[in-house]
Design an enzyme around this catalytic site. Structure first.
Site, PDB file in Angstrom:
ATOM      1  N   ASN A   1       3.081   9.270  -1.994  1.00 23.20           N
ATOM      2  CA  ASN A   1       3.394  10.103  -3.150  1.00 23.20           C
ATOM      3  C   ASN A   1       2.341  11.198  -3.324  1.00 23.20           C
ATOM      4  O   ASN A   1       1.428  11.326  -2.521  1.00 23.20           O
ATOM      5  CB  ASN A   1       3.518   9.230  -4.409  1.00 23.20           C
ATOM      6  CG  ASN A   1       4.556   9.759  -5.377  1.00 23.20           C
ATOM      7  OD1 ASN A   1       4.665  10.954  -5.595  1.00 23.20           O
ATOM      8  ND2 ASN A   1       5.316   8.849  -5.965  1.00 23.20           N
TER       9      ASN A   1
ATOM     10  N   HIS B   1     -22.291   7.418   3.334  1.00 22.77           N
ATOM     11  CA  HIS B   1     -23.664   7.666   3.763  1.00 22.77           C
ATOM     12  C   HIS B   1     -24.498   6.415   3.543  1.00 22.77           C
ATOM     13  O   HIS B   1     -24.250   5.657   2.606  1.00 22.77           O
ATOM     14  CB  HIS B   1     -24.263   8.844   2.989  1.00 22.77           C
ATOM     15  CG  HIS B   1     -23.558  10.129   3.244  1.00 22.77           C
ATOM     16  ND1 HIS B   1     -23.831  10.912   4.339  1.00 22.77           N
ATOM     17  CD2 HIS B   1     -22.568  10.763   2.570  1.00 22.77           C
ATOM     18  CE1 HIS B   1     -23.057  11.981   4.322  1.00 22.77           C
ATOM     19  NE2 HIS B   1     -22.279  11.916   3.255  1.00 22.77           N
TER      20      HIS B   1
END
Length: 164
Positions: A65, A95
């Protein structure tokens, strides 16, 4: 990686301003974003966002969607008949926590979604997660751990509520 991110961003920005009924234009841009045509009977409603695109694999009859994000650098696979509600985010990289390492490399892993999985609005699927066949992810859930097949998960950090 940075060259591909720029290219994917350019392509998705063009995709996201097309008229909704421009099926030919959307198909052509999705082919460039994914590096191949959409599989048969796959539906994706823009706006659609990706940082890479080439590492997104979609099974037949997948439905995505509006306003979903696929950060697919480490790979995302959606199994057949998976349904993705609006504003779902898939994130395959991050990270390191250690500040000395943050600028050196990325961490993460691929996301694998089984067949016939339903993912509710605003859910976030984090790096390295596998969602088992027939599982349901509640709206707003943050999924940081694997989900067994035929399970419903809910919550800020998704937890198994029940299995069948």
């Amino acid at each position: 990686m940075s060259q591909r991110v720029l290219r994917a961003t350019e392509l998705t920005s063009r995709l996201n301003v097309l008229p909704f009924d421009d099926d030919e234009g959307k198909a052509a841009l999705f082919e460039q974003i994914l590096g191949r045509p959409l599989p048969p009977h796959v539906t994706i409603y823009p706006p659609f966002f990706t940082d890479h695109g080439l590492n997104l694999e979609l099974g037949e009859r997948v439905f995505v969607n509006q306003n979903c994000t696929f950060l697919d650098y480490a790979g995302i696979r959606l199994g057949a008949r998976t349904m993705v509600a609006p504003r779902v985010t898939f994130v395959t990289v991050g990270h390191p926590v250690d500040t000395d390492d943050r600028r050196v490399w990325l961490t993460g892993g691929p996301i694998v979604v089984g067949e016939n999985v339903w993912i509710g609005a605003g859910a976030t699927i984090l790096p390295g997660v596998t969602l088992g066949d027939d599982s349901v992810i509640a709206a707003g859930a943050v999924v940081a751990d694997d989900v067994p097949a035929r399970s419903l998960v809910v919550g800020g950090k998704a937890t198994v509520r029940r299995s069948w």
